[in-house]
Design a protein around this motif. Structure first.
Motif, short mmCIF file in Angstrom:
data_model
loop_
_atom_site.label_atom_id
_atom_site.label_comp_id
_atom_site.label_asym_id
_atom_site.label_seq_id
_atom_site.Cartn_x
_atom_site.Cartn_y
_atom_site.Cartn_z
N ILE A 1 0.86 -1.18 0.00
CA ILE A 1 0.00 0.00 0.00
C ILE A 1 0.89 1.23 0.00
N THR A 2 0.77 2.02 -1.06
CA THR A 2 1.57 3.22 -1.18
C THR A 2 0.74 4.44 -0.79
N MET A 3 1.44 5.44 -0.30
CA MET A 3 0.80 6.66 0.18
C MET A 3 1.64 7.85 -0.26
N GLY A 4 1.62 8.11 -1.54
CA GLY A 4 2.33 9.28 -2.04
C GLY A 4 3.80 9.08 -2.31
N CYS A 5 4.25 7.84 -2.53
CA CYS A 5 5.68 7.66 -2.80
C CYS A 5 6.00 7.67 -4.27
N GLY A 6 5.00 7.84 -5.11
CA GLY A 6 5.23 7.97 -6.54
C GLY A 6 5.91 6.76 -7.15
N ASP A 7 6.89 6.98 -7.99
CA ASP A 7 7.56 5.90 -8.71
C ASP A 7 8.67 5.25 -7.92
N ALA A 8 8.84 5.61 -6.65
CA ALA A 8 9.93 5.05 -5.86
C ALA A 8 9.66 3.62 -5.43
N CYS A 9 8.44 3.15 -5.60
CA CYS A 9 8.08 1.81 -5.15
C CYS A 9 8.28 0.80 -6.28
N PRO A 10 9.03 -0.27 -6.01
CA PRO A 10 9.21 -1.29 -7.04
C PRO A 10 7.89 -2.03 -7.30
N ILE A 11 7.72 -2.49 -8.52
CA ILE A 11 6.52 -3.24 -8.90
C ILE A 11 6.90 -4.70 -9.12
N PHE A 12 6.18 -5.58 -8.46
CA PHE A 12 6.41 -7.01 -8.60
C PHE A 12 5.14 -7.67 -9.11
N PRO A 13 5.23 -8.46 -10.16
CA PRO A 13 4.05 -9.17 -10.65
C PRO A 13 3.45 -10.06 -9.56
N GLY A 14 2.13 -10.12 -9.53
CA GLY A 14 1.46 -11.00 -8.57
C GLY A 14 1.20 -10.38 -7.22
N LYS A 15 1.68 -9.18 -6.99
CA LYS A 15 1.43 -8.50 -5.71
C LYS A 15 0.14 -7.70 -5.82
N ARG A 16 -0.51 -7.55 -4.72
CA ARG A 16 -1.68 -6.68 -4.67
C ARG A 16 -1.20 -5.28 -4.30
N TYR A 17 -1.54 -4.31 -5.10
CA TYR A 17 -1.15 -2.92 -4.86
C TYR A 17 -2.39 -2.07 -4.63
N GLU A 18 -2.26 -1.14 -3.70
CA GLU A 18 -3.27 -0.10 -3.51
C GLU A 18 -2.51 1.20 -3.29
N ASP A 19 -3.04 2.27 -3.86
CA ASP A 19 -2.46 3.59 -3.63
C ASP A 19 -3.50 4.41 -2.88
N TRP A 20 -3.21 4.69 -1.62
CA TRP A 20 -4.15 5.44 -0.79
C TRP A 20 -3.81 6.92 -0.90
N LYS A 21 -4.74 7.69 -1.40
CA LYS A 21 -4.59 9.14 -1.50
C LYS A 21 -4.96 9.73 -0.14
N LEU A 22 -3.95 10.13 0.60
CA LEU A 22 -4.14 10.69 1.94
C LEU A 22 -3.33 11.97 2.06
N ASP A 23 -3.85 12.94 2.80
CA ASP A 23 -3.09 14.15 3.07
C ASP A 23 -1.80 13.79 3.80
N ASP A 24 -0.76 14.53 3.56
CA ASP A 24 0.53 14.31 4.21
C ASP A 24 0.54 15.04 5.55
N PRO A 25 0.78 14.33 6.65
CA PRO A 25 0.80 14.98 7.96
C PRO A 25 2.09 15.75 8.26
#
Length: 141
Positions: A81-105
């Motif tokens: 689950i990513t929260m604003g990390c953009g393209d810094a997260c590696p992508i692996f086939p077969g993984k479940r990904y979610e991008d949560w749009k949340l304000d930055d504290p």
């Protein structure tokens, strides 16, 4: 996924959103889920407003430290689950990904962080309902 799913929360500094999400998941799932968090550019310490907001909810995240996202941690996680990390997260086939749009504290006071904390809890509850069969999580609070 194995019997015990693993969830990785990733945000840039691993000091606010991802730490609060990891705290909620640990709290609500107990040991039924392996919880991980990391950041693409980790901060020195956890955001004090995030610590205070979670303390108000009865969850202590003071013992956590921001960690650098590494390839192995992402590869070994079932859900990322990513929260604003953009393209810094590696992508692996077969993984479940979610991008949560949340304000930055970052730089916010506790009053601004509380709604973020509450939104994260709602999302964690939905994630748990999807990940675990009924009765496996230990919902508290």
């Amino acid at each position: 996924m194995t019997d015990k799913p693993s969830v990785l929360f990733v945000c840039v500094h691993n000091a606010g959103r991802s730490q609060m999400a990891a705290g909620w998941l640990r709290h609500l799932a107990g040991d039924a889920v392996e919880v991980r968090s990391a950041g693409s550019a980790p901060a020195e310490t956890i955001n004090p407003a995030a610590v205070e907001a979670m303390r108000e909810a009865g969850i202590d995240i003071t013992g956590q430290t921001p960690k650098l996202l590494d390839y192995e941690t992402a590869q070994d996680s079932d859900v990322i689950i990513t929260m604003g990390c953009g393209d810094a997260c590696p992508i692996f086939p077969g993984k479940r990904y979610e991008d949560w749009k949340l304000d930055d504290p970052a730089g916010q006071g506790v009053d601004a962080v509380r709604p973020i904390r509450d939104e994260i809890r709602t999302r964690i509850e939905a994630l748990l309902a999807d990940l675990l069969p009924a009765g496996k999580s230990s919902t508290q609070v």
